[in-house]
Enzyme design. Structure first.
Site, PDB file in Angstrom:
ATOM      1  N   LEU A 142     106.452  58.640  80.351  1.00 52.69           N
ATOM      2  CA  LEU A 142     106.682  58.294  78.979  1.00 52.69           C
ATOM      3  C   LEU A 142     106.515  57.091  78.352  1.00 52.69           C
ATOM      4  CD1 LEU A 142     109.071  61.710  78.601  1.00 52.69           C
ATOM      5  CD2 LEU A 142     106.875  61.548  77.983  1.00 52.69           C
ATOM      6  N   GLY A 189      85.337  41.704  68.896  1.00 54.24           N
ATOM      7  CA  GLY A 189      83.903  42.632  70.606  1.00 54.24           C
ATOM      8  C   GLY A 189      83.418  44.043  69.751  1.00 54.24           C
ATOM      9  N   LYS A 200      88.719  51.394  82.603  1.00 53.66           N
ATOM     10  CA  LYS A 200      87.745  53.082  82.354  1.00 53.66           C
ATOM     11  C   LYS A 200      86.852  52.424  83.336  1.00 53.66           C
ATOM     12  CE  LYS A 200      89.604  55.690  80.931  1.00 53.66           C
ATOM     13  NZ  LYS A 200      90.112  56.916  81.592  1.00 53.66           N
ATOM     14  N   THR A 232      85.295  57.583  79.436  1.00 49.38           N
ATOM     15  CA  THR A 232      85.361  57.156  78.156  1.00 49.38           C
ATOM     16  C   THR A 232      83.803  57.302  77.802  1.00 49.38           C
ATOM     17  OG1 THR A 232      86.184  56.476  76.070  1.00 49.38           O
ATOM     18  CG2 THR A 232      86.558  55.589  78.145  1.00 49.38           C
ATOM     19  N   ASP A 233      83.474  57.712  76.987  1.00 45.90           N
ATOM     20  CA  ASP A 233      81.887  56.893  76.339  1.00 45.90           C
ATOM     21  C   ASP A 233      81.445  55.373  75.941  1.00 45.90           C
ATOM     22  OD1 ASP A 233      83.129  56.895  74.627  1.00 45.90           O
ATOM     23  OD2 ASP A 233      81.803  57.968  72.465  1.00 45.90           O
ATOM     24  N   GLU A 234      82.799  54.955  76.308  1.00 40.92           N
ATOM     25  CA  GLU A 234      83.182  53.204  76.028  1.00 40.92           C
ATOM     26  C   GLU A 234      82.686  53.011  76.878  1.00 40.92           C
ATOM     27  OE1 GLU A 234      86.538  51.401  73.734  1.00 40.92           O
ATOM     28  OE2 GLU A 234      86.722  53.357  72.428  1.00 40.92           O
ATOM     29  N   ALA A 270      95.717  60.310  82.501  1.00 37.12           N
ATOM     30  CA  ALA A 270      96.633  59.000  82.849  1.00 37.12           C
ATOM     31  C   ALA A 270      96.541  57.793  81.944  1.00 37.12           C
ATOM     32  CB  ALA A 270      97.940  59.069  83.275  1.00 37.12           C
ATOM     33  N   TYR A 275      89.785  47.190  78.034  1.00 39.32           N
ATOM     34  CA  TYR A 275      90.117  48.371  77.987  1.00 39.32           C
ATOM     35  C   TYR A 275      89.210  49.463  78.600  1.00 39.32           C
ATOM     36  CZ  TYR A 275      89.980  53.530  76.529  1.00 39.32           C
ATOM     37  OH  TYR A 275      89.875  54.928  77.431  1.00 39.32           O
TER      38      TYR A 275
END
Ligand code: NAD
Ligand code: DAU
Length: 334
Positions: A35, A278, A157, A125-127, A82, A153
């Protein structure tokens, strides 16, 4: 089977829990969430009392706590939703992204190995693939596109993904990874483009569009992401990565204008602001592997999905107002 769903009070995790607790009466789902500011107990309050579900408040980076939880619960499957998920926050404060997204993943995998979890699934993620040029619509990310990240970020990932594959190869942890494009749908925290635009428009506030608004994202309804995750976890091949995409590329400015039109608000609310540092230009996913190998199919086309989503936020103004006022932080009584 007993499932651990981390990050289940967030946007995608909460939608996942609504889907699976209804669909699988014989499975049991433990939602673990710290949380943080992005976790909202209101998203999962209505699951209280279900026979196949319980909530545990806790942090994936707390090794002793995670070890005890795994020892007590004997999970068959772990799905790690998470994360710190907002790119702008990662630009301002990278460290928490490294701790949660990388170390948190490592701690979950250590416990999965120790307590013989049968499947560890990483929601990615696709990032991780970086970005594509705007003038090459023929180019899409496939599972073999090299990792080439832009923000703290996406780097966190991608690092986690590499670690997941290392645990598969080195220790034989039975893993799968899904890499999805931009999700939209109910319960998304209004720091992200679509709910932020709706919230600002509701209050007749300026809507910040970064740069020229020409950056392109590939939008997928969160329900379609989650049916993909469920399919990969149950039928996907161990050690494999699966892309999930919406096949709905839109420039940001088009998304903002579409929302304003449906809400009968003036485009004068649009304010072009300084570009994100960026800023990735374009994401576009090739999902043919999961379609061919596992039979995954999207159920939403973008026009229906976005209309339903805008309606959901307009019909749930209290959910938004609780976030705006900060009251949502008291929604978990523990
Ligand atoms: P979100 O920010 O809405 O939710 C994240 C949840 O994780 C929150 O409930 C938060 O409280 C919880 N959390 C954060 N740190 C934690 C910790 N240390 N221990 C336990 N819980 C913690 O994110 P989301 O949009 O639902 O994304 C979920 C996952 O899907 C993330 O891994 C994200 O990288 C990935 N993803 C998101 C998108 C998207 O478009 N939103 C697309 C592809 C992949
Ligand atoms: O592609 C998947 C990723 O999508 C996920 O991994 C991330 O967790 C998720 O946050 C999302 O990342 P984006 O950066 O694409 O999402 P965001 O909603 O922050 O921004 C979408 C686009 O809109 C992006 O090009 C930046 C732009 N934007 C965003 C905000 C918040 C604006 O122009 N104005 C804004 O106020």
């Amino acid at each position: 089977m007993k499932f651990l769903i981390t990050g289940g009070a967030g946007f995608i995790g909460s939608n996942y829990l609504h889907y699976v607790t209804d669909k699988y009466n014989d499975d049991y789902f433990v939602c673990l969430d710290a949380l943080t500011y992005a976790g909202n107990y209101n998203n999962i309050k209505d699951l209280e009392g279900k026979d196949n579900y319980k909530f545990v408040k806790g942090d994936i980076t707390d090794r002793a706590f995670i070890d005890k939880l795994f020892c007590d619960e004997k999970f068959d499957v772990v799905i790690n939703f998470a994360a710190e998920s907002h790119v702008d926050n990662s630009i301002k404060n990278p460290e928490i992204f490294l701790v949660t997204n990388i170390i948190g993943t490592e701690i979950l995998m250590d416990a999965s190995l120790k307590y013989n979890v049968k499947r560890y699934h990483q929601v990615s993620t696709d990032e991780v693939y970086g970005d594509l040029p705007l003038d090459r619509p023929d180019l899409l990310f496939t599972e073999s596109t090299p990792l080439h990240t832009s923000s703290p970020y996406s780097t966190s990932k991608a690092s986690a993904d590499l670690l997941v594959m290392a645990y598969y190869r080195t220790y034989g942890l039975p893993v799968t990874i899904s890499r999805c494009s931009n999700n939209y749908g109910p319960y998304q925290f209004p720091e992200k483009l679509i709910p932020l635009t709706i919230m600002k428009a509701l209050n007749n506030e300026n809507i910040p569009v970064y740069g020229t608004g020409e950056n392109v994202r590939d939008w997928i309804h969160v329900y379609d992401h989650n049916i993909g995750v469920d399919l990969i976890v149950r039928k996907g091949k161990i050690g494999e990565v699966y892309n999930l995409g919406g096949h709905s590329e839109r420039p940001n400015i088009e998304i903002v204008k579409l929302i304003l039109k449906q809400m009968n608000k003036s485009e004068d609310l649009i304010t072009f602001v300084e570009d994100r540092k960026g800023h990735d230009l374009r994401y576009a996913i090739d999902s043919s592997k999961v379609e061919k190998e596992l039979g995954w199919k999207r159920t939403y086309d973008f026009e229906r999905g976005i209309k339903e989503t805008i309606d959901w936020y307009l019909n749930n103004k209290e959910w938004i107002n609780d976030i705006k006022s900060g009251r949502y932080k008291e929604s978990y009584k523990g």
